[in-house]
Design a protein around this motif. Structure first.
Motif, short mmCIF file in Angstrom:
data_model
loop_
_atom_site.label_atom_id
_atom_site.label_comp_id
_atom_site.label_asym_id
_atom_site.label_seq_id
_atom_site.Cartn_x
_atom_site.Cartn_y
_atom_site.Cartn_z
N ARG A 149 54.36 32.37 51.93
CA ARG A 149 53.26 31.40 51.90
C ARG A 149 52.01 31.96 52.58
NH1 ARG A 149 54.55 26.96 54.64
NH2 ARG A 149 56.76 27.37 54.92
N ILE A 150 52.20 32.64 53.71
CA ILE A 150 51.04 33.24 54.40
C ILE A 150 50.42 34.31 53.50
CG2 ILE A 150 50.39 34.83 56.29
CD1 ILE A 150 50.49 32.00 57.25
N ASN A 151 51.25 35.02 52.76
CA ASN A 151 50.70 36.07 51.88
C ASN A 151 49.83 35.45 50.78
OD1 ASN A 151 50.71 38.98 51.52
ND2 ASN A 151 51.71 38.58 49.55
N ASP A 152 50.30 34.35 50.22
CA ASP A 152 49.49 33.67 49.19
C ASP A 152 48.20 33.12 49.80
OD1 ASP A 152 51.40 34.23 47.30
OD2 ASP A 152 52.43 32.29 47.48
N GLU A 185 44.17 33.82 48.82
CA GLU A 185 43.27 32.71 48.50
C GLU A 185 42.10 32.67 49.49
OE1 GLU A 185 43.10 31.03 45.88
OE2 GLU A 185 41.69 29.44 46.43
N ARG A 186 42.41 32.97 50.75
CA ARG A 186 41.37 33.00 51.79
C ARG A 186 40.30 34.05 51.44
NH1 ARG A 186 40.65 34.40 56.82
NH2 ARG A 186 41.98 36.24 56.82
N PHE A 187 40.77 35.17 50.89
CA PHE A 187 39.85 36.25 50.53
C PHE A 187 38.86 35.76 49.47
CE2 PHE A 187 38.74 40.20 48.27
CZ PHE A 187 38.43 41.04 49.33
N ILE A 188 39.39 35.05 48.48
CA ILE A 188 38.53 34.51 47.41
C ILE A 188 37.55 33.48 47.99
CG2 ILE A 188 38.52 33.10 45.29
CD1 ILE A 188 39.60 35.83 44.78
N LEU A 189 38.07 32.60 48.84
CA LEU A 189 37.20 31.55 49.39
C LEU A 189 36.11 32.17 50.28
CD1 LEU A 189 39.77 28.69 50.15
CD2 LEU A 189 38.28 28.99 48.14
N ASN A 190 36.46 33.24 51.00
CA ASN A 190 35.45 33.94 51.80
C ASN A 190 34.35 34.53 50.91
OD1 ASN A 190 36.55 33.39 54.26
ND2 ASN A 190 37.54 35.38 54.53
N VAL A 218 28.48 42.91 54.81
CA VAL A 218 29.85 43.44 54.84
C VAL A 218 30.82 42.39 55.38
CG1 VAL A 218 31.28 45.36 55.64
CG2 VAL A 218 28.82 45.68 55.36
N PHE A 219 31.90 42.17 54.62
CA PHE A 219 32.91 41.19 55.02
C PHE A 219 34.28 41.87 55.10
CE2 PHE A 219 29.35 38.91 53.47
CZ PHE A 219 29.31 37.73 54.21
N PRO A 220 34.69 42.27 56.30
CA PRO A 220 36.03 42.86 56.45
C PRO A 220 37.09 41.76 56.57
CG PRO A 220 34.51 43.48 58.26
CD PRO A 220 33.92 42.30 57.55
N VAL A 221 38.33 42.16 56.81
CA VAL A 221 39.40 41.18 57.05
C VAL A 221 39.64 41.12 58.56
CG1 VAL A 221 41.86 40.67 56.68
CG2 VAL A 221 40.52 41.70 54.84
N GLY A 222 39.58 39.92 59.12
CA GLY A 222 39.92 39.75 60.54
C GLY A 222 38.91 40.34 61.50
N LYS A 223 37.68 40.47 61.05
CA LYS A 223 36.62 41.00 61.90
C LYS A 223 35.34 40.24 61.61
CE LYS A 223 38.26 45.70 61.23
NZ LYS A 223 38.35 46.49 62.43
#
Ligand code: NAD
Ligand code: UGA
Length: 486
Positions: free
Chosen positions: A332-335, A339-344, A475-480
């Motif tokens: 579930r966290i992987n999904d 989805e979070r990436f798309i919403l970002n 620039v939009f990284p992950v977790g930064k």
């Protein structure tokens, strides 16, 4: 014929008539063992190539029901891309490594049979979407039973639910033709992209057997095969059920680490903590270790999701709902991460992607492979098209698979090999795969050709974010922290 590779499957098939003998280096030499592998996929091909490479005294044959795959294994263009594999296959093929579609004959002649057929998630009936689909595996068991005329050691190489060996034993012994079968579990732990290195120098080889005298004798025979190149202390043995379960648990633990760091990446984005710094600090604890802590767009690949779902299904079957829920959380966290990436992306690009051109850098589920099975890029592409974005996809090895994966998508999707050409005229680049080459690109040149404002969403934290920001990208990284000019 010794050492001569051939592009013609029937050429190799002719070798079947000379059981256990082959013209090696000019003289006729008997092979010590006839090894067969059923299933010439990502696992069967490389694992058998490694055995043939390390053990010229064994004859190794790989069979498959898919004739195109076999033809490709016998050609100059292997059906899978795996660094270092070409050399190994081409060195052994025609000498003691053969690829064929003649399954029955292969079974008859083999002493040891590895079964490495696919075990995908079931898509129909009871357990659909969760349980392993064992139809290919069961068909193989029946084929082995029908064709066998002498004792065989059957090695489960495919990843299977715990207790599958019991079912295999039942199928194999369901006729009274007096042939004995010993079943072993020998799960494969190689990862794609590093497959050759993993097979050459595995962390461990696990062999599970029945604890009967026959089971132990069979187990020792398989130990001897691996001991040709794997140090004995890395060859571990266990009971057969522990071995089957260990494979599912290994993948579940690996995926759990990725989901753990990805879950924390979302908290980092809210708090100005940096996920790379957190992972470094956590990973330096020698009890935890620093591997598999790269926050990302989410894990992909043919196995993590399917094996966790399989574990979840098994737990539910045994009435262990709390345990099932715990592991289900990893998927579930992987999904959620995808989805979070798309919403970002949506949020950053002013809440509309309609008509915007987005370039995906990479489509493979990880670097150094052309494999796209369960690649996060697939669901990201579908979601972006749903948002009416136009996609341009580039990847050094996976474009053919990408085209197949998105064949049914109704929208504007183009596939371009050259990353500069792919990015030209786009509003955004989204990094899906951590290919090294993306770090060597001239981003100033790329920036010039893109629409402004230009965005980069780095789903792998691969690129030099500060430098990209200085060039002019948002620039939009992950977790930064994101770096924007607004
Ligand atoms: P794959 O789909 O690449 O290959 C499986 C092959 O088996 C196919 O070519 C298919 O045609 C063949 N096949 C199916 N039924 C057959 C039959 N009855 N007779 C002959 N051939 C048949 O799958 P894969 O990625 O190689 O995975 C195989 C197993 O290994 C799976 O259980 C998987 O979970 C496990 N595994 C995979 C990896 C990996 O890196 N891909 C790593 C470890 C374990
Ligand atoms: C994985 C396991 O690593 C192997 O041990 C196992 O044999 C195999 O599954 C299998 O059973 O099929 P593989 O899927 O080939 O191997 O590749 P991994 O390196 O594990 O990567 C899986 C996914 O996790 C990729 O999408 C990768 O990009 C992602 N990942 C990995 C992260 O997002 N972060 C990390 O820190 C590591």
């Amino acid at each position: 014929m010794g050492g001569r590779p051939s592009a013609y499957p029937h050429f190799h098939d002719s070798l079947f008539v000379r059981v256990s003998t082959c013209n090696l280096g000019g003289g006729i030499m008997a092979f010590e063992k006839n090894i067969l592998c059923i299933g010439a996929g990502y696992v069967g091909g490389p694992t058998m190539a490694m055995i043939a490479h390390k053990c010229p005294q064994y004859r190794v044959t790989v069979v498959d029901t898919n004739p195109e795959r076999i033809t490709a294994w016998n050609s100059d263009t292997l059906p899978i891309y795996e660094p270092g594999l070409d050399e190994i296959v081409k060195g052994a093929r025609g000498r003691n490594l053969f690829f064929s579609t003649r399954i029955e004959q292969g079974i008859k002649e083999a002493n040891v049979i590895f079964v490495s057929v696919n075990t995908p998630t079931k898509t129909f009936g009871a357990g659909a979407g969760m349980a392993a689909d064992l139809q290919y595996w069961e068909k193989t068991a029946r084929q082995i039973r029908e064709a066998s005329q002498s004792h065989k050691i059957i090695v489960e190489k495919s990843t299977l639910p715990v207790k599958t060996a019991l079912a295999m034993e039942r199928i194999l012994t369901a006729t009274a033709n007096g042939v004995r079968f010993d079943i072993l579990s020998n799960p494969e732990f190689m990862a794609e992209g590093t497959g050759v290195k993993d097979l050459e120098s595995p962390d461990r080889v696990l062999i599970g057997s029945r604890e009967t005298p026959e089971g132990i004798k069979a187990r020792d025979e398989l130990v001897e095969i691996y001991a040709n190149w794997v140090p004995r202390e890395r060859i571990i043995t266990s009971n057969i059920w522990s071995s089957e379960l260990s494979k599912l648990v290994s993948n579940a633990f690996l995926a759990q680490r990725i989901s753990s760091i990805n879950a924390i990446s979302s908290l980092c984005e809210k708090t100005e903590a940096d996920v790379t710094e957190v992972a470094r600090a956590v990973g330096m604890d020698s009890r935890l270790g620093d591997k598999f802590l790269n926050a990302s767009i989410g894990f992909g690949g043919s196995c993590f999701k399917k094996d966790i779902l399989n574990l979840v299904y098994l737990c539910r079957q045994y009435g262990l709902d709390e345990v099932a829920d715990y592991w289900d959380g990893v998927v579930r966290i992987n999904d959620y991460q995808k989805e979070r990436f798309i919403l970002n992306m949506l949020g950053a690009m002013f809440n509309t992607l309609a008509g915007k051109r987005i370039c995906l850098f990479g489509f493979a589920f990880k670097a150094d492979t052309g494999d796209t099975r369960e690649s996060p890029a697939i669901s990201v592409s579908r979601r972006l098209v749903e948002e009416r974005a136009e996609l341009v996809i580039t990847d050094p090895r996976a474009l053919e698979n990408a085209e197949e994966d998105l064949a049914d998508v109704q929208g504007v999707v183009t596939f371009v090999e050259d990353p500069y050409e792919a990015a030209a005229g786009c509003d955004a680049i989204a990094v899906m795969t951590e290919w090294d080459i993306y770090n060597t690109l001239d981003f100033e040149k790329i920036y010039e050709t893109m629409r402004k404002p230009a965005f980069i969403f780095d789903g792998r934290n691969l690129l030099d974010h500060q430098r990209l920001f200085e060039i002019g990208f948002n620039v939009f990284p992950v977790g930064k922290r994101s770096l924007t000019h607004f």
